[in-house]
Design a protein around this motif. Structure first.
Motif, PDB file in Angstrom:
ATOM      1  N   ALA A  73      39.912  41.787  43.145  1.00 56.12           N
ATOM      2  CA  ALA A  73      39.233  40.567  43.612  1.00 56.12           C
ATOM      3  C   ALA A  73      39.974  39.301  43.186  1.00 56.12           C
ATOM      4  O   ALA A  73      39.718  38.229  43.726  1.00 56.12           O
ATOM      5  CB  ALA A  73      37.797  40.544  43.078  1.00 56.12           C
ATOM      6  N   GLY A  74      40.863  39.392  42.179  1.00 56.68           N
ATOM      7  CA  GLY A  74      41.643  38.203  41.808  1.00 56.68           C
ATOM      8  C   GLY A  74      41.794  37.950  40.315  1.00 56.68           C
ATOM      9  O   GLY A  74      42.409  36.952  39.926  1.00 56.68           O
ATOM     10  N   ALA A  75      41.252  38.831  39.488  1.00 59.66           N
ATOM     11  CA  ALA A  75      41.390  38.612  38.042  1.00 59.66           C
ATOM     12  C   ALA A  75      42.784  39.026  37.574  1.00 59.66           C
ATOM     13  O   ALA A  75      43.262  40.114  37.909  1.00 59.66           O
ATOM     14  CB  ALA A  75      40.334  39.412  37.276  1.00 59.66           C
ATOM     15  N   ALA A  76      43.409  38.143  36.781  1.00 61.27           N
ATOM     16  CA  ALA A  76      44.739  38.467  36.223  1.00 61.27           C
ATOM     17  C   ALA A  76      44.606  39.038  34.821  1.00 61.27           C
ATOM     18  O   ALA A  76      45.485  39.745  34.338  1.00 61.27           O
ATOM     19  CB  ALA A  76      45.605  37.211  36.188  1.00 61.27           C
ATOM     20  N   ILE A  77      43.506  38.668  34.155  1.00 57.14           N
ATOM     21  CA  ILE A  77      43.275  39.112  32.765  1.00 57.14           C
ATOM     22  C   ILE A  77      41.939  39.845  32.688  1.00 57.14           C
ATOM     23  O   ILE A  77      40.938  39.375  33.245  1.00 57.14           O
ATOM     24  CB  ILE A  77      43.221  37.905  31.789  1.00 57.14           C
ATOM     25  CG1 ILE A  77      44.520  37.088  31.849  1.00 57.14           C
ATOM     26  CG2 ILE A  77      42.950  38.374  30.370  1.00 57.14           C
ATOM     27  CD1 ILE A  77      44.499  35.824  30.971  1.00 57.14           C
TER      28      ILE A  77
END
Ligand code: KMH
Ligand code: ZN
Length: 273
Positions: A40-44
């Motif tokens: 969905a777009g989380a990098a961390i």
């Protein structure tokens, strides 16, 4: 403005499946929630681990199992284990995940009441000790500040050489016992850190999305996730962490703020691969 770094706090130590059935306990559930948040777009991924019965643990081997399972699904995601653990845990118990090959971890920068009779203890010596361990192991600390005094402590410890530049803060606002998460609180904290520091905002409960939007608008980064908030909107439970991340991505679009990939996040936060 930097691209937007989205962190997803997928599990926490306190929230339970009774609160929201999507809170992950098992390794498989944890890996799947991390993967969906990443897609969905989380990098961390801010990570706490649980035993299969849901009890929180800082056990090194449980973290290793969870991290391996997450990296199998999304090899480039940045995993940020908690060194806060759960209220009442001892220092070295909390620090166990730093013995693993990790890039980042939280560093809690002050003591606060944590609801009911709970006190989340982080003395000045604790902070120095955690910072030293992370520095020696080349782990980038995310400086968790629950109120303004915590920021002042960080700035003092930075001046004395216990906390290193560049600093990356996380303002965790809305905890019972910490600072609230109104716009004025956000601006006060943002204006209290050095201009070359980066910051992310984690709003607890109803503060999650209003603070996310403020941070997006003012060049900060954002943390969301079931650890902090279980609702997608008033009275509507999120059907997994990915719904919370997607909502942030949608807000970011309205501000023309692009989302940082894990690679871009490493560049922004000076994380050496
Ligand atoms: N579970 C809280 C007592 C962190 O991850 O560093 C502490 C916490 C902070 O969640
Ligand atoms: Zn946490």
């Amino acid at each position: 403005m930097d691209k937007l770094i989205i962190t997803c706090a997928i599990s926490g130590a306190e929230v339970t499946k009774e609160d929201n059935p999507y809170v992950p306990y098992t390794i498989q559930e944890t890996a799947e929630q991390a993967y969906q948040a990443y897609l969905a777009g989380a990098a961390i991924i801010h990570l706490h681990v649980r035993n299969d019965d849901g009890t929180p643990t800082q056990d090194k081997m449980r973290y290793k199992e969870a991290i391996d399972a997450i990296l199998k699904k999304c090899p480039d995601v940045i995993i940020q284990p908690s060194t806060g653990g759960a209220v009442g845990m001892k220092k070295d118990e909390r620090l166990q995940p730093t013995q693993l090959n990790i890039e980042m971890a939280t560093l809690d920068c002050g003591t606060l009441n944590f609801g009911g009779d709970d006190i989340f203890i982080n003395t000045e010596n604790d902070i120095k000790y955690f910072a030293k361990v992370m520095h020696e192991r080349q782990i980038v600390p995310e400086l968790e500040c629950f109120e303004k005094g915590h920021i002042d402590s960080v700035l003092r410890l930075n001046k004395k050489g216990f906390i290193y530049n560049p600093m990356h803060f996380s303002f965790v606002l809305g905890v019972n016992g910490g600072m609230s998460g109104e716009a004025r609180d956000f601006h006060f904290l943002r204006e209290s850190i050095p201009a070359d520091a980066t910051f992310s905002v984690a709003g607890i409960g109803r503060y999650e999305f209003p603070l996310a939007e403020l941070s997006i608008a003012h060049g900060g980064h954002v943390r969301v996730g079931l650890e902090d908030n279980i609702y997608l909107s008033k009275g509507v439970l999120a059907k997994g962490n990915q719904e919370l991340v997607k909502k942030v991505v949608d807000i970011a679009k309205t501000y023309n703020r692009k989302i940082a990939t894990p690679k871009e996040t490493r560049e922004i936060l000076n994380i050496k691969e």
